[in-house]
Design a protein around this motif. Structure first.
Motif, short mmCIF file in Angstrom:
data_model
loop_
_atom_site.label_atom_id
_atom_site.label_comp_id
_atom_site.label_asym_id
_atom_site.label_seq_id
_atom_site.Cartn_x
_atom_site.Cartn_y
_atom_site.Cartn_z
N TYR A 309 39.16 38.83 15.56
CA TYR A 309 38.92 39.86 16.58
C TYR A 309 40.25 40.43 17.05
O TYR A 309 41.32 39.89 16.76
N ASP A 310 40.19 41.54 17.80
CA ASP A 310 41.41 42.14 18.34
C ASP A 310 41.33 42.12 19.86
O ASP A 310 40.82 41.17 20.45
N PHE A 311 41.80 43.17 20.50
CA PHE A 311 41.83 43.22 21.96
C PHE A 311 40.45 43.44 22.58
O PHE A 311 40.27 43.26 23.79
N PRO A 323 40.55 41.12 30.33
CA PRO A 323 41.92 40.61 30.42
C PRO A 323 42.63 40.77 29.09
O PRO A 323 42.04 41.25 28.11
N SER A 324 43.87 40.36 29.03
CA SER A 324 44.60 40.37 27.76
C SER A 324 43.85 39.50 26.76
O SER A 324 43.28 38.46 27.11
N LEU A 339 44.60 38.28 33.60
CA LEU A 339 44.22 39.66 33.91
C LEU A 339 45.26 40.24 34.86
O LEU A 339 45.37 39.81 36.01
N ASP A 340 46.04 41.20 34.37
CA ASP A 340 47.04 41.88 35.18
C ASP A 340 46.38 43.08 35.86
O ASP A 340 45.90 44.00 35.19
N ILE A 341 46.32 43.08 37.17
CA ILE A 341 45.60 44.14 37.89
C ILE A 341 46.55 45.19 38.47
O ILE A 341 46.12 46.08 39.19
N SER A 342 47.83 45.09 38.13
CA SER A 342 48.81 45.99 38.75
C SER A 342 48.61 47.46 38.36
O SER A 342 48.97 48.36 39.12
N ASN A 366 49.24 39.33 42.41
CA ASN A 366 49.59 38.58 41.20
C ASN A 366 48.40 38.57 40.23
O ASN A 366 47.26 38.82 40.62
N PRO A 367 48.66 38.28 38.95
CA PRO A 367 47.57 38.25 37.96
C PRO A 367 46.49 37.22 38.30
O PRO A 367 46.68 36.34 39.14
N ILE A 368 45.38 37.35 37.62
CA ILE A 368 44.25 36.45 37.77
C ILE A 368 44.12 35.63 36.49
O ILE A 368 44.23 36.16 35.38
N LEU A 369 43.88 34.32 36.63
CA LEU A 369 43.62 33.46 35.49
C LEU A 369 42.11 33.40 35.26
O LEU A 369 41.32 33.27 36.20
N ILE A 370 41.71 33.50 33.98
CA ILE A 370 40.31 33.42 33.61
C ILE A 370 40.12 32.26 32.64
O ILE A 370 40.78 32.22 31.59
#
Length: 375
Positions: A309-311, A323-324, A339-342, A366-370
């Protein structure tokens, strides 16, 4: 007499390294990777169980950028964004930063890589500029410094051995070195290239140091190795079928470099993680105009299923923003995304707040961890 003794010892060490190289046999597992297996909109949330979402607390002392690695140890998250390392508790509350930038013996000039020893619960920061590794406790307290003689883009510690990814080839002309952690002397050298010519440095993560397995991804040979103490053995061979480079052991041929520069060449294994019976890794495919695309693989070592898979990952419906696609760490029986929400536009940020109940989120957060459970 002393000079002769030194020469004999040096030759003996190099011969030992060569003997170690010759012991490397065929990999235990071969994974066939064909782009026909590629899945657009890969249903990650159907494949694995969504666990939870953890917003990292934003403070004046800690502004997190693009997360490179996350380690989960002793109910804490160790987060590295390429510039600094910070500690957060299991709920994402900020605890402290790890170390300080500076020129003192217990300070770093620049962090080149980070790892965590899950047994001793210690944090290791590689400062390539100062040829040292700084060791901290899991609460950020400085413990000791490990000096190095060779430059490294990545590292791994096992017992009294320090494994170094050495693209500068300043130690016995080998890409992977195993050195004695106390004396800094080279015990082994693996993977010579081009009669000692420097290889292009790749900044991807090559080492995976889990709580039960240590792995090294050789991006130029598309092989994943298992490391235990001072032993290294081939573990997984990635077979890219018609797009792979020459698989002969002669890496001095010009055609090897011609092959990996070709359009549509597939390779450069990197970012390896293993959780239970699942192996995750990434690779690149060359495009026209000196560009490349990144893809990811999920391999089930029990069923031998290969997913590419890709993005375009399909996440849990409670996460309206993808997220990334790069895994940045593991925890227990699961994997971690960020997940960078900036840079989120207002409508997506509002949707995220609505779905998660995190009303305090904004573009400065700051980013969010999933987290996803993998079993």
């Amino acid at each position: 007499m002393k000079k002769y003794l030194i020469a004999i010892v040096t030759i003996s060490m190099l011969l030992t390294a060569c003997r170690k190289e010759n012991k490397l046999q065929e990999a235990q597992i071969t994974i066939p990777v064909a782009m026909e297996q590629f899945q657009k909109d890969y249903p990650f949330a159907e494949k694995f169980h969504y666990s939870k979402l953890i917003p990292l607390e934003t403070t004046e002392q800690c502004r997190i950028g693009d997360i490179q690695r996350v380690f989960s140890v002793d109910s804490s998250f160790v987060v590295w964004d390429g510039k600094k390392v910070a500690l957060f508790d299991s709920d994402g509350s900020y605890i402290s930063n790890v170390g300080h930038q500076g020129r003192a013996s217990n300070e770093y000039m620049r962090i080149s890589d980070v790892n965590v020893d899950y047994n001793t619960k210690e944090i290791y920061l590689l400062d390539n500029s100062s040829l040292k590794i700084l060791v901290y406790g899991i609460r950020g307290d400085f413990k000791r410094r490990i000096s190095m003689k060779n430059y490294a883009t990545g590292f791994l510690l096992t017992h009294n051995q320090l494994w170094l990814e050495n693209y500068a080839l300043d130690g016995a002309g080998k890409m992977l070195l195993c050195t004695d952690i106390n004396t800094n002397e080279i015990q082994q050298g693996h993977f010579p290239f081009l009669d000692g010519e420097k290889m292009p440095i790749r900044k991807e993560k090559s080492f995976f140091w889990g709580d039960s397995v240590a792995l090294f991804a050789s991006s130029y040979m598309n092989t994943i190795y298992k490391i235990a103490g001072d032993e290294i053995t081939p573990y997984v061979k990635i077979n890219f079928l018609d797009n792979k480079a020459d698989e002969s052991n002669d890496m001095t041929k010009t055609k090897f470099f011609q092959k990996i520069a070709e359009e549509n060449y597939i390779g450069y294994v990197k970012d390896v993680y293993q959780v239970n019976s699942y192996l995750f890794f990434s690779f690149n495919r060359n495009n026209a105009g000196d560009t490349s695309s990144e893809f990811h693989v999920c391999y089930n070592m029990d069923s031998r299923d290969v997913d590419i898979y890709d993005f375009s990952l399909l996440h849990d419906s409670r996460i309206p923003v993808s997220p990334s696609s790069n895994i940045i760490g593991v925890y227990g029986d699961g994997v971690i995304f960020s997940l960078d929400i900036s840079a989120l536009p207002d409508f997506l940020l509002n949707k995220l707040k609505e779905n998660t109940g995190l009303e305090n989120l904004n573009n400065s957060s700051n980013p969010i961890l999933i987290l996803y459970d993998v079993y």
